[in-house]
Design a protein around this motif. Structure first.
Motif, PDB file in Angstrom:
ATOM      1  N   LEU A  56       4.038  -5.764   6.905  1.00 15.86           N
ATOM      2  CA  LEU A  56       3.335  -5.773   5.618  1.00 15.86           C
ATOM      3  C   LEU A  56       4.315  -5.793   4.452  1.00 15.86           C
ATOM      4  CD1 LEU A  56       0.404  -3.229   6.176  1.00 15.86           C
ATOM      5  CD2 LEU A  56       0.208  -5.680   5.771  1.00 15.86           C
ATOM      6  N   GLY A  57       5.368  -4.991   4.567  1.00 18.90           N
ATOM      7  CA  GLY A  57       6.369  -4.964   3.501  1.00 18.90           C
ATOM      8  C   GLY A  57       7.046  -6.302   3.316  1.00 18.90           C
ATOM      9  N   ILE A  83       1.889  -0.482  -1.485  1.00 17.66           N
ATOM     10  CA  ILE A  83       1.177   0.730  -1.061  1.00 17.66           C
ATOM     11  C   ILE A  83      -0.324   0.486  -1.042  1.00 17.66           C
ATOM     12  CG2 ILE A  83       0.622   3.099  -1.747  1.00 17.66           C
ATOM     13  CD1 ILE A  83       3.503   3.388  -2.696  1.00 17.66           C
ATOM     14  N   LEU A  84      -0.846  -0.200  -2.055  1.00 15.22           N
ATOM     15  CA  LEU A  84      -2.277  -0.487  -2.088  1.00 15.22           C
ATOM     16  C   LEU A  84      -2.692  -1.367  -0.905  1.00 15.22           C
ATOM     17  CD1 LEU A  84      -2.849  -1.127  -5.911  1.00 15.22           C
ATOM     18  CD2 LEU A  84      -3.504   0.885  -4.568  1.00 15.22           C
ATOM     19  N   THR A  85      -1.856  -2.346  -0.584  1.00 22.62           N
ATOM     20  CA  THR A  85      -2.149  -3.210   0.567  1.00 22.62           C
ATOM     21  C   THR A  85      -2.150  -2.411   1.859  1.00 22.62           C
ATOM     22  OG1 THR A  85      -1.114  -5.102  -0.553  1.00 22.62           O
ATOM     23  CG2 THR A  85      -1.411  -5.255   1.836  1.00 22.62           C
ATOM     24  N   ALA A  86      -1.140  -1.536   2.011  1.00 20.10           N
ATOM     25  CA  ALA A  86      -1.058  -0.719   3.226  1.00 20.10           C
ATOM     26  C   ALA A  86      -2.257   0.212   3.344  1.00 20.10           C
ATOM     27  CB  ALA A  86       0.241   0.079   3.225  1.00 20.10           C
ATOM     28  N   VAL A  95       2.747   3.963   8.134  1.00 21.49           N
ATOM     29  CA  VAL A  95       2.572   2.554   7.782  1.00 21.49           C
ATOM     30  C   VAL A  95       2.820   2.352   6.296  1.00 21.49           C
ATOM     31  CG1 VAL A  95       0.901   0.660   7.649  1.00 21.49           C
ATOM     32  CG2 VAL A  95       0.964   2.133   9.668  1.00 21.49           C
ATOM     33  N   VAL A  96       2.274   3.232   5.486  1.00 18.61           N
ATOM     34  CA  VAL A  96       2.438   3.126   4.033  1.00 18.61           C
ATOM     35  C   VAL A  96       3.914   3.250   3.646  1.00 18.61           C
ATOM     36  CG1 VAL A  96       1.860   4.182   1.818  1.00 18.61           C
ATOM     37  CG2 VAL A  96       0.114   4.002   3.605  1.00 18.61           C
ATOM     38  N   ILE A  97       4.600   4.215   4.226  1.00 21.92           N
ATOM     39  CA  ILE A  97       6.012   4.436   3.894  1.00 21.92           C
ATOM     40  C   ILE A  97       6.861   3.235   4.293  1.00 21.92           C
ATOM     41  CG2 ILE A  97       8.038   5.844   4.451  1.00 21.92           C
ATOM     42  CD1 ILE A  97       6.113   8.234   4.712  1.00 21.92           C
TER      43      ILE A  97
END
Length: 346
Positions: A56-57, A83-86, A95-97
């Motif tokens: 994702l990143g 972050i919003l996408t994650a 996952v967000v990190i």
């Protein structure tokens, strides 16, 4: 664990260096060690989260980099959108990190370093794969992990039941309240136990070297986790009502005190028999003895809260019997017989 992490770091560094040509690979060993550092039962999930977050990143960072360029405000925008996408796809913190950190890396280094996106993604795959291979080929002893986790939870239950019995004996309200407070603080111990059991199951599924642990004492601990949590809840009610018994100056027959002490001894014996890899027959007998004493106490002159204490002794004993390997129906039947003074059907 330390040996696992060291070997995984070396293997991940060498693989990344040879496969990607990176002269100084950093993320692959970091990914490997970070995967091994989480709770044993979460390693497969950790690898999936790592790869998904990096992907994702890479996607968000690369897309925005080609549109808005680089700079401080661009970096902030990339982090926010990453972050919003994650969050839209997963609520998992890992996952967000990983999504945000990968997007930052691509935004800040993308112009100076070629193929940083591919290198980051490949390193995530390599690091996760090396960690999983290390866990399979050099597994931790699942019994040791579970015993280490079960010990504090069982000791807490033993100690607070024992303290409650002494508080009832001495009519010491402060001691009873302290036992209640300490038992309420055991949620972390129960969480650790649940994770340890899940981790042990994961290890015995993945590693052939640990297949021999699938049955026997490990299955005892696996069965223990849920009924032990219920026993903690029943014991919490027992202790709260013991506080009320003392506050309201209700009668406290000796058999009630003996029943609570016997329940504590049953928990202690259950732990000892599991640790000794023996069938918990003695723990079952002691739990039923505690119930029998509760039945004797019920024939005395007791107050309302006292009857609740005795009822919770029955409930906790039933949970302990289930933890020892009996079915719920069998446990309930034995408890009913023991409370009424009837012979044990076994």
């Amino acid at each position: 664990m330390a040996l696992q992490a060291g070997i995984a770091a070396i293997a991940a560094w060498l693989l990344s260096h040879e496969l990607t040509g990176n002269p100084n690979p950093v993320f692959a060993p970091l990914a490997a060690v970070g995967t091994l550092a989480v709770s044993v039962g979460q390693r497969v999930r950790r690898i999936v989260e790592l790869v998904v977050g990096v992907a994702l990143g890479v996607l968000v960072g690369s897309a925005l980099l080609s549109v808005i360029g680089t700079g401080p405000w661009q970096l902030g925008l990339v982090v926010v959108l990453s972050i919003l996408t994650a969050f839209a796809l997963s609520s998992r913190a890992a996952v967000v990190i990983q999504t945000a950190s990968t997007a930052v890396l691509i935004t800040t280094l993308g112009q100076q370093t070629t193929n940083v996106e591919l290198t980051r993604f490949v390193d995530a795959l390599l690091g996760g794969a090396v960690a999983l291979a290390t866990a399979i080929l050099l597994p931790v002893n699942p019994l040791r992990v579970v015993r280490r986790a079960a010990g504090p939870a069982l000791r807490t239950l033993v100690e607070q039941l024992t303290e409650t019995a002494e508080a009832l004996c001495e009519r010491d309200i402060e001691r009873a309240i302290l036992a209640r407070t300490r038992l309420r603080g055991n949620q972390e111990e129960l969480r650790v136990l649940r994770e340890a059991v899940a981790g042990a199951r994961e290890v015995t599924r993945l590693s052939p070297l640990s297949w021999r642990y699938r049955h026997g004492v490990l299955s005892h601990y696996a069965r223990t986790a849920e009924p032990l949590e219920r026993a903690m809840g029943s014991s919490g009610t027992l202790i709260r009502r013991a506080v009320t018994v003392i506050e309201d100056k209700e009668p406290v027959p000796a058999a009630m005190i003996d029943a609570v002490r016997g329940l504590a001894e049953a928990v202690r014996t259950l732990h000892d028999e599991f640790a000794a890899r023996s069938e918990p027959h003695e723990a079952q007998a002691k739990a039923l003895q505690a119930v029998h004493r509760a039945g004797a106490a019920y024939k005395n002159d007791i107050g309302f809260s006292g009857t609740v204490v005795l009822a919770q002794i029955r409930t906790t004993a039933s949970d302990l019997l289930v933890a020892s390997g009996l079915s719920q129906a069998d446990a309930n039947q034995r408890v009913r017989c023991a409370f009424g003074g009837l012979p044990d059907p076994s």
